[in-house]
Structures are given as structure tokens and as C-alpha cells.
Design an enzyme around this catalytic site. Sequence first.
Site, short mmCIF file in Angstrom:
data_model
loop_
_atom_site.label_atom_id
_atom_site.label_comp_id
_atom_site.label_asym_id
_atom_site.label_seq_id
_atom_site.Cartn_x
_atom_site.Cartn_y
_atom_site.Cartn_z
N GLY A 97 0.84 -1.21 0.00
CA GLY A 97 0.00 0.00 0.00
C GLY A 97 0.87 1.25 0.00
N GLN A 98 0.23 2.41 0.08
CA GLN A 98 0.98 3.68 0.06
C GLN A 98 1.95 3.77 1.24
OE1 GLN A 98 -1.20 7.30 -1.50
NE2 GLN A 98 -2.62 6.60 0.05
N ALA B 148 -6.51 -1.64 6.00
CA ALA B 148 -7.81 -1.04 6.36
C ALA B 148 -8.76 -1.17 5.19
CB ALA B 148 -7.62 0.44 6.70
N THR C 205 -7.48 7.19 12.14
CA THR C 205 -7.77 8.31 11.23
C THR C 205 -8.20 9.60 11.94
OG1 THR C 205 -9.28 8.99 9.46
CG2 THR C 205 -10.12 7.34 10.98
N ASP C 206 -7.91 10.72 11.28
CA ASP C 206 -8.39 12.03 11.74
C ASP C 206 -9.92 12.10 11.68
OD1 ASP C 206 -8.31 11.85 8.95
OD2 ASP C 206 -7.75 13.95 8.65
N TYR D 121 -17.10 4.39 8.26
CA TYR D 121 -15.64 4.17 8.27
C TYR D 121 -15.04 4.66 9.58
CZ TYR D 121 -10.73 5.32 7.33
OH TYR D 121 -9.36 5.44 7.41
N LYS E 161 -13.20 2.57 12.56
CA LYS E 161 -11.80 2.81 12.92
C LYS E 161 -11.67 3.14 14.41
CE LYS E 161 -8.55 3.11 10.42
NZ LYS E 161 -7.55 2.11 9.96
#
Length: 302
Positions: free
Chosen positions: A10-11, A60, A101-102, A125, A129
Site C-alpha cells: 500500500g501507500q 484497512a 484516522t483524523d 468508516y 476505525k
Amino acid sequence: MKVAVIGANGQLGSDLCRVLAAHGIEIAPLTHRDLEISDAAQADRVLESIRPDVVISTAAFHKVEECEKQPAQSFAVNAMGPCNLARVCGRLDALLVHFSTDYVFDGKQQRPYTETDLPGPLNVYAVSKLAGECMVPFSCRRYFVIRTGGLYGVAGGAGKGGNFVETMLKKAAEHAPIRVVNDQVLTPTFTGDLAEVVSQIIRPEVCGRTGAYGLYHITAEGQCSWYEFARKIFELEKLAVDLQPIGAAEFYSSVQRPAYSVLSKQKLNRLGLAMPGWEEGLARYLAARRAGVPQTANALAR
Ligand SMILES: NC(=O)c1ccc[n+]([C@@H]2O[C@H](COP(=O)([O-])OP(=O)(O)OC[C@H]3O[C@@H](n4cnc5c(N)ncnc54)[C@H](OP(=O)(O)O)[C@@H]3O)[C@@H](O)[C@H]2O)c1
């Protein structure tokens, strides 16, 4: 130290593999083919055979529109996935690094969110999370849950065509007017820079300090709207583009997103670690993209 990296292509995962290897750390890269994190038995089998000192999971289900349609799958991956990993890490006494995540925040605040601010997720989502964050400390003594946001990395761009910078550059090449949301404020973060800080945080001399484990906010420094981010991309690439700001309400989406999701890095700074500004990260990403070689702040400093 042996580090298992889950989501290795992934990234963030591919930048983690590259940065950890550059620091001489032994890595066991695991792709989705090697391990499905929602499968507890498979997580046990794969990680017990590797016996890593550290497990870093970037896995994720994060297509937010899809999560809204598939809440059960969203919870299977984003909540039960980290639960499964935490259980096996607890048994192996391995350090677990998990990313959140933010988007756990509702975006009503006017100043950067700290780790002690109350979450208020606005979509499936984000709820899944947040549940994943809560699962980790139950089963695992040594862990970092890292909330981040606005990620873009070279692998995402090359492999999936799936990050904001690549989308903007593709649209610019089509020479049509580009409309971008100007009332959602965040901090775009180059995964190369995040990987570098993660490689520091897992070092025994940092994470071994009393009270170091826990929840952290890690993004680049600074903040901008998606429109300002796009403007900077075109400025750095010296592209003349008809770019127009719009409101989020004009951009149809089935998913609610926070209007403000800037995260405070003060807790990270207290560990003696810091992230570069988002503009610097963007310049490095664009340079890496042009050269075909990902770069990090440390690599450039050497
Ligand atoms: N991207 C953002 O802007 C952003 C913002 C905030 C937080 N985050 C969090 O940061 C982390 C990394 O994001 P990223 O952008 O690097 O994601 P990414 O590029 O999509 O990489 C995720 C990796 O995990 C793998 N994966 C997905 N589902 C899996 C599963 N059920 N079991 C095992 N592997 C699985 C993917 O493989 P396949 O592609 O083959 O399925 C991929 O290699 C995630 O936890 C994400 O929630 C991301």
C-alpha cells in the site's frame, strides 16, 4: 529487530518497508494475499510463524463510500482486524503499531485536535476505525495507535492511481476547469515522512521510555483546505490550471466528512520527534515522483 509490515504494497506500507530496510531493520513484508487481518486464525498462523518483534499494520477498508454501504465488512476489517492482531501480538509480546484516522473527530473544533479530545465520528468508516482503536489496548501491552490523515504516497499513485495529488495532476492534463472543496481543512501527509517517524518511534530507546506507548496523532505540520492543497500542487508543478474553490455542499457525496480534522502533534514532539510541514512533504513527493525514487526528509538531509 524483526518487523512484520502488513499491507506492505500500500501507500504507507511500501514506504515503511523502504524506510525500515534503509535503516538496516529486518522486515517481513505481508500483502493482502499473505494475510487477511479479519481472519483471526490466519493472523495467528502467519504471525506465529514469523515471530516478529514488531507488527506494523497499515491494512484497512477505507473506501469511505463503500464502508457506508458495507458496515459489517467495515467492522470486520477495521475493528476486528486490529483486535485479531492485538491478541496475537499480546501472546508473542510483540509491539503493535496500528493506524487510525483524523476522521474519528466531528470537525466542529477550531483548533488542532489532541489525543484527549473527545471523538465524534460522522460516518461508518470513522466509527469502525474508532472501534479498532479501542480493541488494541485490551489485548496488547505494548502498542502505538497512530491517528493520521490526508495520506499520499508514491505506491498509491503508481499502483492504484488512488491519491489526491495524482487525481489533480490527471485532471490538469485534461485541461478542463477543476473545482475543489475549500471548506474542509486538514493536513496532507506524505507517507514517506510518516514512515520515517514511525521507524523512529519503534526504536527501543524511544518506545522503551516509561509511558511512551499509547495513542498518538501524526500528520505533517500545518493545515490547508483541499483547494489550497490543489493550488500548491499546481504551483509546484508550474501548471496553469483553471482551479475554482467550491463548498463541500456542492460536491455530492453520500458520506459526511469533518470540516476540520487538523491534529496536534504536541504529544509526538514530547517524545523528541517531529514531522515536516505539509508543503515540504509535497515538494518531496513531487520530486520523488519525477525521479521515480521516493525520498524522505532524512534522506534529503544526509
Ligand atoms: N489514505 C488516507 O488518506 C488515510 C487517512 C487517514 C488514515 N489512514 C489509515 O492509514 C492506513 C494506511 O493507509 P494507506 O493509504 O497506506 O492505505 P492503502 O494504500 O490502501 O494500503 C492498505 C494496504 O492494506 C491492504 N489491505 C486492505 N485490506 C486488508 C485486509 N483486510 N487484510 C490485510 N491487508 C489488507 C491493502 O491491500 P489490497 O489493496 O491488495 O487490498 C494495501 O496493501 C490505514 O489504516 C488507513 O485507515 C489513511
